[in-house]
Design a protein around this motif. Sequence first.
Motif, short mmCIF file in Angstrom:
data_model
loop_
_atom_site.label_atom_id
_atom_site.label_comp_id
_atom_site.label_asym_id
_atom_site.label_seq_id
_atom_site.Cartn_x
_atom_site.Cartn_y
_atom_site.Cartn_z
N VAL A 94 23.99 40.69 -48.91
CA VAL A 94 23.62 39.43 -48.28
C VAL A 94 22.25 39.56 -47.64
O VAL A 94 21.77 40.67 -47.37
N SER A 95 21.62 38.42 -47.39
CA SER A 95 20.29 38.44 -46.77
C SER A 95 20.41 38.84 -45.30
O SER A 95 21.50 38.83 -44.72
N ARG A 96 19.29 39.18 -44.72
CA ARG A 96 19.29 39.58 -43.30
C ARG A 96 19.75 38.42 -42.42
O ARG A 96 20.50 38.62 -41.46
N VAL A 97 19.31 37.22 -42.74
CA VAL A 97 19.72 36.05 -41.96
C VAL A 97 21.23 35.86 -42.06
O VAL A 97 21.91 35.62 -41.05
N GLN A 98 21.77 35.97 -43.26
CA GLN A 98 23.22 35.83 -43.43
C GLN A 98 23.97 36.92 -42.69
O GLN A 98 25.02 36.67 -42.08
N ALA A 99 23.44 38.13 -42.72
CA ALA A 99 24.10 39.24 -42.03
C ALA A 99 24.19 38.97 -40.53
O ALA A 99 25.24 39.20 -39.91
N ILE A 100 23.12 38.47 -39.95
CA ILE A 100 23.13 38.17 -38.52
C ILE A 100 24.19 37.12 -38.20
O ILE A 100 24.95 37.25 -37.23
N LEU A 101 24.26 36.09 -39.04
CA LEU A 101 25.22 35.01 -38.80
C LEU A 101 26.66 35.47 -39.04
O LEU A 101 27.59 35.00 -38.38
N ILE A 102 26.85 36.38 -39.98
CA ILE A 102 28.19 36.95 -40.20
C ILE A 102 28.62 37.74 -38.98
O ILE A 102 29.77 37.66 -38.53
N TYR A 103 27.70 38.51 -38.43
CA TYR A 103 28.03 39.27 -37.22
C TYR A 103 28.34 38.33 -36.05
O TYR A 103 29.17 38.64 -35.19
N ASN A 104 27.70 37.18 -36.04
CA ASN A 104 28.00 36.21 -34.99
C ASN A 104 29.39 35.62 -35.19
O ASN A 104 30.09 35.32 -34.21
N LEU A 105 29.80 35.43 -36.45
CA LEU A 105 31.16 34.99 -36.73
C LEU A 105 32.16 36.05 -36.28
O LEU A 105 33.20 35.73 -35.69
N MET A 106 31.83 37.31 -36.53
CA MET A 106 32.70 38.39 -36.08
C MET A 106 32.77 38.44 -34.56
O MET A 106 33.81 38.77 -33.98
N ASP A 110 19.80 28.99 -45.57
CA ASP A 110 18.42 28.49 -45.63
C ASP A 110 18.23 27.30 -44.70
O ASP A 110 17.09 26.93 -44.40
N LYS A 111 19.32 26.71 -44.24
CA LYS A 111 19.25 25.62 -43.26
C LYS A 111 19.21 26.27 -41.87
O LYS A 111 20.24 26.46 -41.22
N ILE A 112 18.02 26.61 -41.45
CA ILE A 112 17.87 27.36 -40.21
C ILE A 112 18.44 26.61 -39.02
O ILE A 112 18.96 27.21 -38.08
N TRP A 113 18.38 25.30 -39.06
CA TRP A 113 18.91 24.51 -37.95
C TRP A 113 20.42 24.72 -37.78
O TRP A 113 20.93 24.67 -36.65
N LEU A 114 21.12 25.00 -38.88
CA LEU A 114 22.55 25.29 -38.77
C LEU A 114 22.77 26.63 -38.07
O LEU A 114 23.66 26.76 -37.23
#
Length: 248
Positions: free
Chosen positions: A58-70, A130-134
């Motif tokens: 996954v991309s770095r941005v996705q990884a950060i958001l996945i960790y936030n979900l965790m 890619d929707k950074i606002w989300l």
Amino acid sequence: MGGKETPFPFTQEEMDRFDLAAWLPAHWFRFYRDNWYYFTGVAFVIGTFVMGFFGHYVSRVQAILIYNLMALFVHQFEEYVLPGGGPLVINAIFYGEKKDYDRFPGNKQSLVWVNTLAYPFYIASIVFSDKIWLGLAQCYFGFVQVIGHGLVMNIKGNTGYNPGVASALLLHMPIGIYYIAYVQNHGLIASSDWLYSVVALVSATICIIPLPILMFRDRRSPYPLSQEEMKRFDMLNKIQRTSPSKTE
């Protein structure tokens, strides 16, 4: 053969083994409603292994958001399981309910929706990274937890800790700050993202938190918190000391 009674009938236990009602969606929802918070611990462990072995896909941005979900899983586990007692904090301290805090304004029916509706919101920002606002809205939602637990609930309850504050301060806040810094430093944020993220945050917060509570609030709700849920972190005794009018 058809008219004779067999000496080898099925036992009642054998006939009761298949219960059609146990396979109905309503049965599974009841089970989920009463046990959903245990699944957050399982989800966190699974997420840890998945990110450890497959995180590079996954991309770095996705990884950060996945960790936030965790981090959300940890936050919910802290609120409801270890140390637990979060629902009483919400009802008796945040909303100031002094009498029916075992079921008003939040009860098992509304709280399961509050916590479950957060998942599609978090997952959407991962899928549409890619929707950074989300992603910004997701991080802001974590900051709201920091304010709610770290300031509002502690001030109202005159405490230094309440279930949920540790994960909010140690996970949601640093992950959110890191996400904002990362997308800012890599030029991924457009000017409109700041505005859209605020709109998304407000909309999501309304749909996730107050709306389910308002829809299901009922002082005679048949879905009260269990004694076990209320006694976690000794919250029941703490609340009863300040609300003597409530009886068992």
